[in-house]
Write a protein that holds these residues in place. Structure first.
Motif, PDB file in Angstrom:
ATOM      1  N   UNK A   1     -40.379 -29.974  -3.537  1.00  0.00           N
ATOM      2  CA  UNK A   1     -41.783 -30.084  -3.422  1.00  0.00           C
ATOM      3  C   UNK A   1     -42.617 -28.953  -4.379  1.00  0.00           C
ATOM      4  N   UNK A   2     -41.591 -28.177  -5.258  1.00  0.00           N
ATOM      5  CA  UNK A   2     -42.040 -27.115  -6.228  1.00  0.00           C
ATOM      6  C   UNK A   2     -43.022 -27.511  -6.947  1.00  0.00           C
ATOM      7  N   UNK A   3     -42.847 -28.454  -7.600  1.00  0.00           N
ATOM      8  CA  UNK A   3     -43.714 -29.147  -8.876  1.00  0.00           C
ATOM      9  C   UNK A   3     -44.825 -29.935  -8.174  1.00  0.00           C
ATOM     10  N   UNK A   4     -44.902 -30.366  -6.937  1.00  0.00           N
ATOM     11  CA  UNK A   4     -45.880 -31.275  -6.189  1.00  0.00           C
ATOM     12  C   UNK A   4     -47.356 -30.781  -6.483  1.00  0.00           C
ATOM     13  N   UNK A   5     -47.629 -29.641  -6.199  1.00  0.00           N
ATOM     14  CA  UNK A   5     -49.058 -29.280  -6.305  1.00  0.00           C
ATOM     15  C   UNK A   5     -49.857 -29.766  -7.912  1.00  0.00           C
ATOM     16  N   UNK A   6     -48.825 -28.998  -8.556  1.00  0.00           N
ATOM     17  CA  UNK A   6     -49.111 -29.387 -10.230  1.00  0.00           C
ATOM     18  C   UNK A   6     -49.171 -30.716 -10.426  1.00  0.00           C
ATOM     19  N   UNK A   7     -48.277 -31.487 -10.047  1.00  0.00           N
ATOM     20  CA  UNK A   7     -48.111 -32.892 -10.225  1.00  0.00           C
ATOM     21  C   UNK A   7     -49.221 -33.622  -9.935  1.00  0.00           C
ATOM     22  N   UNK A   8     -49.399 -33.341  -8.508  1.00  0.00           N
ATOM     23  CA  UNK A   8     -50.865 -34.147  -8.021  1.00  0.00           C
ATOM     24  C   UNK A   8     -52.106 -33.691  -8.638  1.00  0.00           C
ATOM     25  N   UNK A   9     -52.470 -32.528  -9.158  1.00  0.00           N
ATOM     26  CA  UNK A   9     -53.415 -32.035  -9.990  1.00  0.00           C
ATOM     27  C   UNK A   9     -53.625 -32.566 -11.153  1.00  0.00           C
ATOM     28  N   UNK A  10     -52.212 -32.859 -11.844  1.00  0.00           N
ATOM     29  CA  UNK A  10     -52.329 -33.425 -13.376  1.00  0.00           C
ATOM     30  C   UNK A  10     -52.578 -35.152 -13.141  1.00  0.00           C
ATOM     31  N   UNK A  11     -51.898 -35.520 -11.907  1.00  0.00           N
ATOM     32  CA  UNK A  11     -52.489 -36.986 -11.816  1.00  0.00           C
ATOM     33  C   UNK A  11     -53.860 -37.364 -11.312  1.00  0.00           C
ATOM     34  N   UNK A  12     -54.381 -36.433 -10.440  1.00  0.00           N
ATOM     35  CA  UNK A  12     -55.713 -36.391 -10.282  1.00  0.00           C
ATOM     36  C   UNK A  12     -56.745 -36.339 -11.423  1.00  0.00           C
ATOM     37  N   UNK A  13     -56.615 -35.746 -12.429  1.00  0.00           N
ATOM     38  CA  UNK A  13     -57.197 -35.440 -13.673  1.00  0.00           C
ATOM     39  C   UNK A  13     -56.916 -36.861 -14.736  1.00  0.00           C
ATOM     40  N   UNK A  14     -55.847 -37.345 -14.319  1.00  0.00           N
ATOM     41  CA  UNK A  14     -55.510 -38.776 -15.133  1.00  0.00           C
ATOM     42  C   UNK A  14     -56.407 -39.822 -14.222  1.00  0.00           C
ATOM     43  N   UNK A  15     -56.347 -39.910 -13.018  1.00  0.00           N
ATOM     44  CA  UNK A  15     -56.993 -40.831 -12.383  1.00  0.00           C
ATOM     45  C   UNK A  15     -58.602 -40.868 -12.533  1.00  0.00           C
TER      46      UNK A  15
END
Length: 170
Positions: free
Chosen positions: A102-116
């Motif tokens: 879960x360490x990467x998860x917050x940053x991964x979700x925020x990058x995904x949100x910008x993409x979406x």
């Protein structure tokens, strides 16, 4: 030592404070504001664990000074959940088992949100490119891609109006 007073909107709430000119945004978020969902993985912009949205764009907060955020609008992982309801990305990461440590998860979700926000219906390749600045050492990315596809689908669905709520011609 140069001190600056800054005002920043984070997750819809105004924050202000005095910061030293050389304070990184990620440290101000975590240490001063106690918004600890944004992680620090490398301090060199290599891993993406610190990714947040600044004025709607994905930014690695370990490469931005807090003073540069003055007057801007930030969204951190803490701002995804609204009114006790998980954001479709959070739901997707849960449903599709897209995390281990879960360490990467917050940053991964925020990058995904910008993409979406840029592309509401990305292909698998576009998703992989959209999160390419974020590293995960646990999952192999397959379920992360599935989670983002899940969220994209959910975000494209029109709001469901429950029967009997006045939404139809009853």
């Amino acid at each position: 030592m140069s001190i600056h007073h800054i005002r920043v909107t984070i997750n819809g709430k105004l924050y202000e404070g005095d910061v030293e000119a050389r304070t990184l945004l990620v440290h101000w978020l975590r240490d001063s504001l106690r918004l600890t969902g944004t992680h620090i993985g490398c301090d060199t912009s290599s891993c993406g664990a610190c990714t947040i949205l600044v004025d709607g764009k994905a930014v690695k907060s370990c490469t931005m000074l807090a003073v540069q955020a003055d007057g801007r609008e930030l969204l951190t992982v803490e701002g995804l959940e609204q009114n006790g309801k998980l954001h479709p990305l959070q739901e997707g990461f849960h449903v599709e088992h897209a995390l281990q440590c879960g360490y990467c998860t917050p940053g991964m979700m925020m990058a995904a949100l910008a993409l979406l926000k840029r592309n509401p219906d990305p292909s698998e390749q576009e998703i992989r490119e959209g999160i390419s600045g974020n590293l995960c050492r646990c999952t192999g990315y397959v379920n992360i891609v599935k989670a983002i596809q899940y969220a994209a689908q959910k975000l494209r669905e029109p709001e469901q109006v429950p029967a009997g709520s006045g939404g139809g011609g009853e």
